[in-house]
Motif scaffolding. Structure first.
Motif, short mmCIF file in Angstrom:
data_model
loop_
_atom_site.label_atom_id
_atom_site.label_comp_id
_atom_site.label_asym_id
_atom_site.label_seq_id
_atom_site.Cartn_x
_atom_site.Cartn_y
_atom_site.Cartn_z
N ILE A 1 -8.26 12.55 -13.29
CA ILE A 1 -9.41 11.85 -13.88
C ILE A 1 -8.98 11.16 -15.17
O ILE A 1 -9.36 10.02 -15.43
CB ILE A 1 -10.58 12.83 -14.10
CG1 ILE A 1 -11.01 13.45 -12.77
CG2 ILE A 1 -11.76 12.12 -14.77
CD1 ILE A 1 -11.97 14.61 -12.90
N ASN A 2 -8.17 11.85 -15.99
CA ASN A 2 -7.65 11.22 -17.20
C ASN A 2 -6.84 9.98 -16.84
O ASN A 2 -6.98 8.93 -17.47
CB ASN A 2 -6.75 12.18 -17.98
CG ASN A 2 -7.44 13.43 -18.42
OD1 ASN A 2 -7.47 14.41 -17.69
ND2 ASN A 2 -7.99 13.42 -19.62
N ILE B 1 -6.95 8.04 -14.15
CA ILE B 1 -7.79 6.94 -13.66
C ILE B 1 -8.49 6.24 -14.82
O ILE B 1 -8.61 5.02 -14.83
CB ILE B 1 -8.80 7.47 -12.61
CG1 ILE B 1 -8.06 7.86 -11.33
CG2 ILE B 1 -9.89 6.44 -12.34
CD1 ILE B 1 -8.90 8.61 -10.34
N GLU B 2 -8.94 7.01 -15.80
CA GLU B 2 -9.60 6.41 -16.96
C GLU B 2 -8.62 5.60 -17.81
O GLU B 2 -8.97 4.55 -18.36
CB GLU B 2 -10.26 7.49 -17.82
CG GLU B 2 -10.97 6.95 -19.05
CD GLU B 2 -12.10 5.97 -18.76
OE1 GLU B 2 -12.33 5.08 -19.60
OE2 GLU B 2 -12.74 6.08 -17.70
N LEU B 3 -7.38 6.07 -17.93
CA LEU B 3 -6.38 5.38 -18.75
C LEU B 3 -5.81 4.13 -18.09
O LEU B 3 -5.44 3.17 -18.77
CB LEU B 3 -5.22 6.33 -19.07
CG LEU B 3 -5.50 7.46 -20.04
CD1 LEU B 3 -4.32 8.43 -20.09
CD2 LEU B 3 -5.79 6.91 -21.43
N GLU C 1 -5.24 0.70 -16.64
CA GLU C 1 -5.90 -0.61 -16.71
C GLU C 1 -5.81 -1.35 -15.38
O GLU C 1 -6.67 -2.15 -15.06
CB GLU C 1 -5.27 -1.46 -17.81
CG GLU C 1 -5.61 -0.99 -19.20
CD GLU C 1 -5.05 -1.90 -20.29
OE1 GLU C 1 -4.23 -2.79 -19.97
OE2 GLU C 1 -5.43 -1.71 -21.45
N TRP D 1 -1.61 0.92 -19.54
CA TRP D 1 -2.42 2.06 -19.94
C TRP D 1 -3.27 1.73 -21.17
O TRP D 1 -2.76 1.14 -22.12
CB TRP D 1 -1.52 3.27 -20.24
CG TRP D 1 -0.63 3.59 -19.09
CD1 TRP D 1 0.68 3.23 -18.92
CD2 TRP D 1 -1.00 4.28 -17.90
NE1 TRP D 1 1.15 3.67 -17.72
CE2 TRP D 1 0.14 4.32 -17.05
CE3 TRP D 1 -2.17 4.88 -17.45
CZ2 TRP D 1 0.14 4.94 -15.81
CZ3 TRP D 1 -2.18 5.49 -16.21
CH2 TRP D 1 -1.04 5.52 -15.40
N LYS D 2 -4.55 2.08 -21.11
CA LYS D 2 -5.43 1.89 -22.27
C LYS D 2 -4.95 2.78 -23.41
O LYS D 2 -4.50 3.91 -23.19
CB LYS D 2 -6.87 2.29 -21.90
CG LYS D 2 -7.47 1.45 -20.81
CD LYS D 2 -8.84 2.01 -20.42
CE LYS D 2 -9.36 1.37 -19.15
NZ LYS D 2 -10.53 2.08 -18.62
N THR E 1 -8.56 10.64 -23.91
CA THR E 1 -9.49 11.03 -22.85
C THR E 1 -9.67 12.54 -22.84
O THR E 1 -8.75 13.29 -23.19
CB THR E 1 -8.99 10.58 -21.45
OG1 THR E 1 -7.75 11.23 -21.16
CG2 THR E 1 -8.83 9.08 -21.38
N VAL F 1 -11.52 15.59 -20.27
CA VAL F 1 -12.24 16.02 -19.07
C VAL F 1 -12.57 17.49 -19.27
O VAL F 1 -11.70 18.29 -19.63
CB VAL F 1 -11.37 15.86 -17.80
CG1 VAL F 1 -12.08 16.44 -16.59
CG2 VAL F 1 -11.01 14.41 -17.58
#
Length: 195
Positions: free
Chosen positions: A147-148, A150-152, A154, A176-177, A181, A183
């Motif tokens: 999940i981390n 996928i959020e990071l 770009e 990568w953003k 993050t 979770v």
């Protein structure tokens, strides 16, 4: 999950044997060296020939606040952008490069067979006083750490996976953003012993 650690869950050899008798049926048991340090995970994307790595992610396995309580499959995870890179205060760039190289060596060994591994190699590592050690490997995009990631990420994940399947990951640069993050799992009362 299902791991009992001396000095955390039992103290003496006798207490360890009593614990074994309570929770295990007759059969084999695995004893492992207790490693002292900080754990982190590293996902390596592979198209069978080319590799790209995720930022490191730290997960938390203990059920209760302040990292107390029994081990679980995972209670959550974090990534940290420190303004320059994705490193935790216990991890330096040399450590990260060592973990990346270990994942690459595993993938290179697999490639010695008929075909390389196409997918995600999920390395779980621990930084000890004696360097980076392997806890385990998984061949999946899973646990809270995914999940981390996928959020990071770009990039469009579908485009990344398509490049992996077509063995063209070298034509896609993972971006990568530059964010942190978190979770956190919400679990039933009494988890994991008696939910």
């Amino acid at each position: 999950k299902g791991v009992f650690v001396q000095e955390d869950h039992f103290d003496s050899k006798e207490e360890g044997l009593d614990l074994y008798k309570k929770c295990c049926k007759d059969g084999d048991i695995i004893l492992e060296e207790k490693l002292y340090g900080e754990e982190f995970s590293l996902f390596t994307f592979s198209d069978g020939m080319n590799y790209q790595h995720s930022p490191p992610i730290k997960d938390f396995k203990r059920a209760y606040e302040n990292n107390k309580g029994p081990n679980t499959g995972g209670m959550g995870s974090i990534s940290v952008w420190n303004g320059e890179n994705y490193l935790f205060n216990f991890l330096d760039n040399k450590d990260l490069l060592e973990a990346q190289r270990i994942n690459e060596l595993v993938l290179e060994k697999i490639r010695e067979g008929d075909i390389g591994y196409i997918g995600i190699l999920y390395g779980s590592f621990i930084k000890t006083l004696n360097g980076i050690k392997v806890i385990e490997f998984n061949c999946r995009f899973g646990d809270s750490e995914a999940i981390n990631i996928i959020e990071l990420l770009e990039n469009d994940l579908g485009i990344v996976f398509s490049a992996m399947i077509r063995e063209k990951l070298d034509q896609v640069e993972l971006r990568w953003k530059k964010i942190n993050t978190v979770v956190k799992y919400i679990v039933p009362y009494g988890y994991p012993v008696n939910p």
